[in-house]
Design a protein around this motif. Structure first.
Motif, PDB file in Angstrom:
ATOM      1  N   ALA A   1       0.839  -1.198   0.000  1.00 27.88           N
ATOM      2  CA  ALA A   1       0.000   0.000   0.000  1.00 27.88           C
ATOM      3  C   ALA A   1       0.876   1.252   0.000  1.00 27.88           C
ATOM      4  N   ALA A   2       1.943   1.224   0.788  1.00 20.75           N
ATOM      5  CA  ALA A   2       2.863   2.364   0.828  1.00 20.75           C
ATOM      6  C   ALA A   2       3.525   2.576  -0.528  1.00 20.75           C
TER       7      ALA A   2
ATOM      8  N   ILE B   1      -9.819   4.739  -0.103  1.00 29.02           N
ATOM      9  CA  ILE B   1      -9.730   6.017   0.609  1.00 29.02           C
ATOM     10  C   ILE B   1      -8.395   6.721   0.330  1.00 29.02           C
ATOM     11  N   GLY B   2      -7.572   6.139  -0.548  1.00 27.57           N
ATOM     12  CA  GLY B   2      -6.293   6.740  -0.891  1.00 27.57           C
ATOM     13  C   GLY B   2      -5.127   6.047  -0.204  1.00 27.57           C
ATOM     14  N   ASP B   3      -3.927   6.279  -0.723  1.00 29.60           N
ATOM     15  CA  ASP B   3      -2.696   5.717  -0.159  1.00 29.60           C
ATOM     16  C   ASP B   3      -2.724   4.195  -0.070  1.00 29.60           C
ATOM     17  N   GLY B   4      -3.390   3.554  -1.007  1.00 31.71           N
ATOM     18  CA  GLY B   4      -3.419   2.098  -1.034  1.00 31.71           C
ATOM     19  C   GLY B   4      -4.309   1.466   0.011  1.00 31.71           C
ATOM     20  N   MET B   5      -5.133   2.263   0.654  1.00 33.70           N
ATOM     21  CA  MET B   5      -5.989   1.770   1.742  1.00 33.70           C
ATOM     22  C   MET B   5      -7.464   1.847   1.354  1.00 33.70           C
TER      23      MET B   5
ATOM     24  N   GLU C   1     -10.371  -0.134   8.317  1.00 35.10           N
ATOM     25  CA  GLU C   1      -9.449   0.302   7.271  1.00 35.10           C
ATOM     26  C   GLU C   1      -8.425  -0.798   7.053  1.00 35.10           C
ATOM     27  N   GLU C   2      -8.076  -1.028   5.793  1.00 35.28           N
ATOM     28  CA  GLU C   2      -7.112  -2.083   5.507  1.00 35.28           C
ATOM     29  C   GLU C   2      -6.504  -1.847   4.124  1.00 35.28           C
ATOM     30  N   SER C   3      -5.313  -2.380   3.924  1.00 34.88           N
ATOM     31  CA  SER C   3      -4.662  -2.277   2.625  1.00 34.88           C
ATOM     32  C   SER C   3      -5.483  -3.006   1.569  1.00 34.88           C
ATOM     33  N   ILE C   4      -5.515  -2.461   0.362  1.00 36.48           N
ATOM     34  CA  ILE C   4      -6.244  -3.150  -0.710  1.00 36.48           C
ATOM     35  C   ILE C   4      -5.497  -4.415  -1.129  1.00 36.48           C
TER      36      ILE C   4
END
Length: 398
Positions: free
Chosen positions: A226-227, A363-367, A380-383
């Motif tokens: 995600a980062a 929601i942005g930033d890979g999340m 909330e969690e990483s895609i």
């Protein structure tokens, strides 16, 4: 001469010693117990990795079955409304038909009392047989306008009522099929979840600790990806901003010598190369709603406000923004413009697996915010929570 040898006692020998049946049974039990004690307890027991894979598969299958349940439930609800409407219509038409029949009956009574004629069609309806009708038909006189209208109305209403009754019968049959599908889908979900819970309950404390460690490692890897995506998207935004600034400067310098900037201005008017954009305010409202649901439990088939399944959450989030999405993932995936993962913007829908059985709100930033699975809560969690290959597509709601 008779033999003086003693007959041999029955029963098997053990190490050259004859044993009676009772002793044999005891020795057999000891042998079996010994074999059991020496057997490896985990010979037929699945490994932790196998249990983890099986549980993940079951949860995924349960998610797919949940979407089928949602689709069947929606179909059943619509069909029930249609049936209720048709039955109400048939009841009203039947009442009108009865009223028309009474009016025709009054015509028949008048015929018998006064010898006056009744409308030709009414005679056909009231005759005992076709022959009786033809016998009476030769006695018909000119009809009054009111009688003619009454008969025509009766015939029309009778035809329409019969048609509506057939339609209602067919709709009832469809409703029955939908209810059967609904029960089947519900049963499938329950069985998958029960099997998953049973597998997890059989794990030892040590195995559960190891499984938790595996999950933490997967989560760390998902957050790392995600980062990486966040950096990639930030770089794309910087490049796009620089491109726009350069285009604007060229347009300003060129406007002094020529009356038009031609293709450069036209090219820049398109803005980002991303096809379609979520309306900022609407996407923000959808995300704000989803954030407010964090911590609420996943419940299959739920659409809020106390609990959600995955598509129930995304539908409710975009509804809060004034956008109507279909109920199930299979339809939501077609409710907008498909973009690449690298072009994902806040508010987009991220779909997972080849059967499109899961969805989250980016929601942005890979999340993303999503309702993961039974036993979990909206979070909330990483895609990339289940690996990059699990992502099916990203869709920007229309």
């Amino acid at each position: 001469m008779a033999s003086h040898r003693k007959s041999r006692p029955t029963g098997p020998r053990v190490a050259g010693i004859r044993t009676p049946a009772l002793a044999t049974a005891a020795l057999t039990s000891v042998a079996l117990l010994s074999q059991t004690a020496n057997a490896t307890p985990s010979d037929d027991r699945p490994t932790l990795e196998e249990v983890e894979k099986k549980v993940d598969d079951l949860y995924r299958q349960a998610g797919s079955a949940t979407e089928k349940y949602n689709a069947a439930k929606e179909k059943t609800t619509k069909q029930r409304k249609k049936v209720d409407t048709l039955l109400d219509d048939v009841a009203q038409r039947t009442q009108k038909l009865n009223d028309a029949r009474e009016e025709l009956g009054s015509f028949a009574s008048a015929q018998y009392r006064t010898g006056a004629s009744v409308p030709e069609t009414a005679t056909l309806l009231l005759a005992d047989s076709p022959q009786d009708y033809f016998d009476q038909n030769q006695l018909m006189n000119r009809l009054t306008g009111r009688q003619k209208t009454a008969v025509d109305d009766y015939v029309t209403q009778q035809s329409e009522t019969m048609k509506k009754r057939r339609e209602a019968t067919e709709s009832l049959e469809t409703l029955t099929d939908s209810q059967t599908d609904l029960k089947s889908a519900k049963s499938t979900v329950q069985k998958k979840l029960a099997t998953a819970r049973e597998l997890l309950s059989e794990l030892t404390a040590e195995e559960k600790a190891r499984l938790a460690a595996i999950e933490r490692k997967k989560q760390e890897e998902a957050e790392r990806k995600a980062a990486e995506l966040a950096k990639q998207q930030a770089a794309q935004e910087d490049a796009e901003r620089k491109r726009r600034e350069e285009a604007a400067q060229q347009q300003e310098s060129g406007s002094g010598s020529s009356g038009t900037s031609g293709g450069t201005g036209s090219s820049d008017s398109s803005g980002s190369s991303t096809p379609g954009t979520s309306t900022g305010t609407k996407a923000e409202k959808a995300i704000a709603f989803a954030r407010a649901q964090i911590g609420k439990p996943y419940v299959w088939g739920a659409t809020g406000p106390g609990s959600y399944d995955c598509s129930g959450l995304t539908q409710a989030a975009w509804k809060a923004a004034g956008v109507t999405l279909p109920r199930v993932t299979y339809d939501q995936v077609n409710a907008g413009t498909t973009v690449s993962v690298s072009q994902a913007q806040p508010g987009d829908l991220v779909f997972f697996y080849d059967d499109i059985s899961h969805v989250g709100l980016y929601i942005g930033d890979g999340m993303m915010i999503h309702a993961p699975k039974p036993g979990a809560y909206v979070r909330e969690e990483s895609i990339f929570y289940d690996g990059e290959s699990s992502i099916y597509s990203v869709v920007r709601p229309a």
